[in-house]
Scaffold this active site. Structure first.
Site, mmCIF file in Angstrom:
data_model
loop_
_atom_site.group_PDB
_atom_site.id
_atom_site.type_symbol
_atom_site.label_atom_id
_atom_site.label_comp_id
_atom_site.label_asym_id
_atom_site.label_seq_id
_atom_site.Cartn_x
_atom_site.Cartn_y
_atom_site.Cartn_z
ATOM 1 N N LYS A 121 0.911 -1.194 -0.108
ATOM 2 C CA LYS A 121 0.135 0.121 -0.079
ATOM 3 C C LYS A 121 0.963 1.424 0.026
ATOM 4 O O LYS A 121 1.222 2.374 -0.483
ATOM 5 C CB LYS A 121 -0.841 0.077 0.798
ATOM 6 C CG LYS A 121 -1.418 1.050 0.882
ATOM 7 C CD LYS A 121 -2.329 1.372 2.845
ATOM 8 C CE LYS A 121 -0.984 3.036 2.891
ATOM 9 N NZ LYS A 121 -1.592 2.891 4.428
ATOM 10 N N ASP A 139 -6.148 1.310 1.034
ATOM 11 C CA ASP A 139 -6.204 1.121 2.386
ATOM 12 C C ASP A 139 -7.654 0.625 2.703
ATOM 13 O O ASP A 139 -8.511 0.237 2.034
ATOM 14 C CB ASP A 139 -6.047 2.519 2.568
ATOM 15 C CG ASP A 139 -6.666 3.657 2.570
ATOM 16 O OD1 ASP A 139 -7.921 2.960 1.783
ATOM 17 O OD2 ASP A 139 -6.549 4.771 3.203
#
Length: 225
Positions: A121, A139
């Site tokens: 991420k 996320d």
């Protein structure tokens, strides 16, 4: 409503009404952004933005950060989530950037993921924000909103699965922007506990809205040119 139509509604709305989304993290260069993103894991951008100025005054470059110990970094980040682990990650991050990348933040996802504290991420955020690469960072906001809108199938139960499902339908040149659209929509409209469905501009194409308020209210096609 077909998934392709949901994507069309989502993309048409944001490209028209919010064409240039930006991260809410404050940064001045790639080093500052990667530090901020590492700190932002399970922490608000607002808190990170408060922590960053004194941290950067003390450690303005990767070399300064890499020369510090976790104990020296900790007092500057004590108010963020998991400060002990993040202090260790930042010390290692600074060292690796200095020793292996001449103090520069790499642009490749694989190289970014080698850095301490940098998962997929974080790597995708840096690659998309700094280097404008078609990287979709997933996320909790992106994961939640993409499922609620019906952009991804129920079988997409991991961040990587959601990432792959999203980039399948989003044009490459819009992927980096779509990441911000999904985050900001989740942060201010489609919140986890109390989504603001009554004022949501995406309600006409939203799977969650359709299930909770009825199909007849949910679908209103965008006009075609």
């Amino acid at each position: 409503m077909r998934r392709a139509d949901r994507f069309r509604y989502f993309l048409d709305y944001f490209t028209t009404n919010f064409p240039e989304p930006k991260t809410e993290l404050t940064y001045g260069n790639p080093y500052e952004l990667i530090v901020a993103v590492v700190l932002s894991a399970q922490c608000t951008d607002k808190r990170v933005n408060q922590v960053m100025p004194p941290l950067l005054t003390q450690f303005p470059t990767a070399a300064h950060l890499g020369a510090a110990t976790a104990d020296e970094i900790f007092p500057f980040i004590r108010s963020v989530s998991y400060p002990n682990n993040k202090a260790k990650h930042l010390a290692g991050l600074g060292r690796m950037l200095t020793e292996e990348f001449a103090g520069e933040v790499p642009s490749q996802i694989e190289q970014l993921q080698r850095l301490p504290g940098v998962g997929r991420k974080t790597a995708n955020v840096v690659a998309s924000v700094i280097y404008n690469q078609p990287a979709m960072a997933v996320d909790t906001h992106v994961f939640r909103v993409s499922h609620r809108l019906g952009l991804v199938p129920k079988t997409a139960t991991t961040p990587l699965a959601v990432e792959k499902a999203l980039v399948r339908y989003i044009p490459e040149e819009l992927i980096a922007k779509a990441h911000h659209w999904l985050i900001l929509h989740g942060r201010y409209i489609c919140m986890a506990r109390t989504p603001k469905c009554s004022i949501c501009p995406l309600a006409p194409s939203c799977n969650y809205f359709e299930k909770h308020f009825g199909k007849e209210q949910a679908y209103e096609p965008l006009p075609t040119e």
